[in-house]
Every structure is written in C-alpha cells, then in structure tokens.
Design an enzyme around this catalytic site. Structure first.
Site, mmCIF file in Angstrom:
data_model
loop_
_atom_site.group_PDB
_atom_site.id
_atom_site.type_symbol
_atom_site.label_atom_id
_atom_site.label_comp_id
_atom_site.label_asym_id
_atom_site.label_seq_id
_atom_site.Cartn_x
_atom_site.Cartn_y
_atom_site.Cartn_z
ATOM 1 N N LYS A 14 0.779 -9.951 9.416
ATOM 2 C CA LYS A 14 0.899 -8.354 9.680
ATOM 3 C C LYS A 14 -0.453 -7.904 10.144
ATOM 4 O O LYS A 14 -1.345 -8.040 9.367
ATOM 5 C CB LYS A 14 1.247 -7.593 8.400
ATOM 6 C CG LYS A 14 1.444 -6.207 8.720
ATOM 7 C CD LYS A 14 1.781 -5.279 7.440
ATOM 8 C CE LYS A 14 1.362 -3.999 7.487
ATOM 9 N NZ LYS A 14 1.715 -2.972 6.403
ATOM 10 N N ARG A 74 -9.058 -1.203 5.244
ATOM 11 C CA ARG A 74 -8.764 -0.841 4.018
ATOM 12 C C ARG A 74 -9.744 -1.917 2.829
ATOM 13 O O ARG A 74 -10.296 -1.706 2.055
ATOM 14 C CB ARG A 74 -7.452 -1.043 3.597
ATOM 15 C CG ARG A 74 -6.727 0.089 4.008
ATOM 16 C CD ARG A 74 -5.048 0.055 3.383
ATOM 17 N NE ARG A 74 -4.445 1.301 3.767
ATOM 18 C CZ ARG A 74 -4.265 2.234 3.238
ATOM 19 N NH1 ARG A 74 -5.004 2.537 2.002
ATOM 20 N NH2 ARG A 74 -3.535 3.267 3.381
ATOM 21 N N TYR A 128 -1.856 -10.444 5.503
ATOM 22 C CA TYR A 128 -2.103 -9.092 5.940
ATOM 23 C C TYR A 128 -3.372 -8.685 6.247
ATOM 24 O O TYR A 128 -3.926 -8.840 5.549
ATOM 25 C CB TYR A 128 -1.519 -8.049 4.845
ATOM 26 C CG TYR A 128 -1.617 -6.482 5.059
ATOM 27 C CD1 TYR A 128 -1.439 -6.086 6.176
ATOM 28 C CD2 TYR A 128 -1.588 -5.817 3.879
ATOM 29 C CE1 TYR A 128 -1.647 -4.627 6.351
ATOM 30 C CE2 TYR A 128 -1.454 -4.285 4.067
ATOM 31 C CZ TYR A 128 -1.463 -3.887 5.238
ATOM 32 O OH TYR A 128 -1.776 -2.539 5.436
ATOM 33 N N TYR A 181 -13.377 -5.271 -1.568
ATOM 34 C CA TYR A 181 -14.612 -5.026 -2.072
ATOM 35 C C TYR A 181 -15.102 -6.098 -2.602
ATOM 36 O O TYR A 181 -16.325 -6.107 -2.186
ATOM 37 C CB TYR A 181 -13.712 -4.400 -3.635
ATOM 38 C CG TYR A 181 -15.034 -3.726 -4.628
ATOM 39 C CD1 TYR A 181 -15.616 -2.351 -4.077
ATOM 40 C CD2 TYR A 181 -15.437 -4.235 -5.516
ATOM 41 C CE1 TYR A 181 -16.793 -2.162 -4.568
ATOM 42 C CE2 TYR A 181 -16.453 -3.515 -6.297
ATOM 43 C CZ TYR A 181 -16.995 -2.666 -5.756
ATOM 44 O OH TYR A 181 -17.930 -1.824 -6.668
ATOM 45 N N ILE A 222 5.938 -3.931 10.453
ATOM 46 C CA ILE A 222 6.262 -3.673 9.127
ATOM 47 C C ILE A 222 5.870 -2.168 8.979
ATOM 48 O O ILE A 222 4.667 -1.905 9.248
ATOM 49 C CB ILE A 222 5.525 -4.587 8.169
ATOM 50 C CG1 ILE A 222 5.790 -5.925 8.477
ATOM 51 C CG2 ILE A 222 5.241 -4.089 6.858
ATOM 52 C CD1 ILE A 222 5.178 -6.910 7.622
ATOM 53 N N THR A 234 0.860 -1.149 0.091
ATOM 54 C CA THR A 234 -0.032 0.088 -0.003
ATOM 55 C C THR A 234 0.806 1.148 -0.153
ATOM 56 O O THR A 234 0.612 2.176 -0.771
ATOM 57 C CB THR A 234 -0.891 -0.022 1.199
ATOM 58 O OG1 THR A 234 -1.679 -1.013 1.475
ATOM 59 C CG2 THR A 234 -1.970 1.257 1.251
#
Length: 352
Positions: free
Chosen positions: A209, A186, A181, A157, A248, A94
């Site tokens: 993460k 998000r 992740y 999405y 991270i 990202t």
C-alpha cells in the site's frame, strides 16, 4: 538459548586472567514465534487471492456512548460495503483507529469481522507495530482468529535502520499473506524500494500500500510488484495509468459503489473529478476526523469520538451537506437524511 539471543558474555584472557567484556553478536532466530503458530492453524488464504483485490475499504470503527465498539453499527457498515462490491476490509487500521485500541479490542474486532463476514469479503488485519515483538504476537493472534492477510507498517517514532526494517518485516512475513504499508507522512520514514525488493523474495508478500505517489507506484508495477494506492485522490490515475491493482480507500466507507466504478469501470476522468471535492473535504484534517464526522452526519454511526479526535467544525459540516447533495444522497451509505448536527450532538471520550 541465551547465547543464541545475543546476551552479553564474558571472555577470559588467553593467560587465564580476569574475564573481559566481549561485544554480543546480534542474532535473528528465524521463525521463532510465540506458541500460537497461527499460520499452521487457521490461515488457508492463498496470497494470490489477496493480490487480485481491487477495492479494499479501510473500515471505520463506530463507538457506543461509553466508548466501547458499536458492533451493530459496524456490522451494518461492513454489510453496506459488501452490497456495493467492496472486496476486502482493513480492520483496525489508521482509519479504523487501531492506534486507539488495546490489542485485546483489536484482535476481538478482527475475529468478529472474520466470523460475520469472512466468507464473503477478505479480512485484512492491521497487526503492525513499531515493536517487532508486538507485531509478531498480534499477527499470530490475527491469523489464529482467521484473518486472511496482515497489514504491516514500518516502525514509527522509534525509527530503525534499513537493515532493521528488513529484519522487522522478515519476522512477520512467514506467518501468512502480508501487505506492507508505506506512509512516510505518518511514520516519518520512507520504506525505500531497496527494502521492498529485498523482502519481495518472500512468497507471502502480497504487495504494497503505497502513499508516496504514482512515480513510486509505477516503479514497482513495472517490476511486477502488486501495489494498492493509499491516496484516494490519486487512485484513479494509479489504477489506469500506472499499473496499480487498486486502492485501499477511506472514501469507499462513504461511497463504495462509486469507488468500485472508479476501480472497475475503466478510465473515467469525469467520475474522478466529481469525487475529488469529497476526497479533498475528507482529508482537510488528519484522517479519520473527516470520515468520522461524515458518517455521523449521515446517521450511519453515532456522533461519538475517541479522543484525541474531534469533529470538524460547523462550517465544514455544512460543506459536507452540500457535497452530499451535489453527488446525490443515493450514492452514500445509509438511508437517513444528511444533517449538519450541532456541536452539542457530539460526544468526546477520553477514558474508555
């Protein structure tokens, strides 16, 4: 192969009459990858080598005025990370704006990073996608060009079910060391512990993460799972009080030496407190807007943004100058004096 893929079929009635529709049976073909089986070709990284990393930078991707990658500035930034003790980089995450890259650009940058720096730092390619097909293909290509591990996000999405999450991750885990992740802010979907526990049976799962918070971090580390904090403002406590292996980090793009001290130097609430104004400034708008602005002000990258990202406004840029002075310019990457920059100094690119 067609039947194995679950294609719709016709079933005749037992009296020999007209055929009737039969609902196809879903099937997952294990280890059915595209011809480039990269885990057999070039990836020789032991998953334990990834599990031991404490400081990984989600590296920024700089641009030229025509929108192409500025590889000279990129290489310089990666070198600064290495010199200050960063152990790994996430390429095209990202922060690195992988979401604004074509897959050709993405894989090229992973390969470039491996070729230039793979002997001194671990290269973790963000090859995740909300399309399992794309995630498989990109991960095969990433390992084929030599990345040491893959970073995979859950499908966003077009969200799927919990069983779908497991199938998605099971499709990419066989290829090599993998970090999962979890960033619900998000993706719009949390990866719950039950899913992680299921896929943890894979020997290639390096860890998670985790951006949900330190309660989740503690839950995982108490059960022996490797976790990196995905929140710079929580990473000190994650590391020293909740069992996280490390972080991270976005902030380490700017102050890698201080972030290394935060991860390696023991419990240090004083340093953590000093860094929080910078961290809070970085994330006042969605990442990587703050980071892109800061690196431009430091003269480390050109002030060029791929839209839809735009720089922080003038008042916020003035704040950053004061933060740099407070922490000490010597602690930041680059050698140039920090500047406010005028609005006209920034170039915004919509087609590249």
């Amino acid at each position: 192969m067609a039947s194995a893929l679950g294609c719709c079929s016709l079933k005749a009635t037992h009296r020999g009459g007209a055929p009737k529709w039969r609902s196809p049976r879903a099937a997952v073909i294990p280890n059915f990858h595209l011809p480039m089986r990269s885990y057999e070709v070039k990836n020789r990284t032991n998953v334990d080598d990834i599990k031991s990393l404490r400081l990984i930078t989600a590296i920024k991707t700089p641009y030229l005025p025509d929108g192409r990658f500025d590889l000279e500035a990129y290489d310089a930034l990666v070198n600064m990370q290495i010199e200050d003790g960063v152990e790994g980089v996430i390429v095209g995450g990202t922060t690195g704006e992988g979401q604004l890259m074509s897959w050709d650009e993405h894989i090229m940058l992973i390969g470039h990073t491996v070729n230039c720096f793979g002997g001194t730092i671990k290269v973790i390619g963000n090859t995740g996608s909300n399309s399992t097909r794309e995630a498989i293909h990109a991960t095969e290509q990433g390992f084929a060009v030599g990345m040491h591990a893959a970073l995979h996000i859950n499908p966003y999405y077009g969200k799927t079910s919990l069983d779908g999450l497991i199938s998605h991750f099971d499709s990419v885990l066989p290829m090599g060391p993998t970090i999962i992740y979890n960033v619900p802010s998000r993706t719009g979907q949390d990866i719950p512990p039950g899913v992680i526990q299921n896929i943890a049976r894979s020997p290639n799962l390096a860890g998670v993460k985790e951006c949900v918070g330190n309660d989740r971090v503690k839950q995982y580390t108490s059960n022996g799972l490797v976790v990196w904090s995905g929140n710079d403002d929580q990473c000190h406590d994650s590391r020293w009080f909740h069992g996280a292996t490390g972080v991270i980090s976005v902030t380490s793009n700017l102050v890698p030496g201080l972030m290394r001290e935060l991860m390696f130097g023991g419990n240090n609430p004083s340093l953590n407190s000093k860094l929080l104004p910078l961290i809070n400034w970085l994330f006042q708008e969605p990442n990587p807007i703050g980071l892109n602005t800061a690196l431009a002000q430091l003269g480390v990258v050109r002030p060029i943004f791929r839209l839809p990202y735009v720089p922080l406004p003038l008042a916020k840029r003035v704040e950053f100058v004061n933060i740099v002075k407070e922490l000490g310019r010597e602690n930041f990457v680059g050698k140039k004096d920090v500047q406010v920059l005028d609005d006209d100094d920034f170039i915004l690119i919509g087609r590249y």
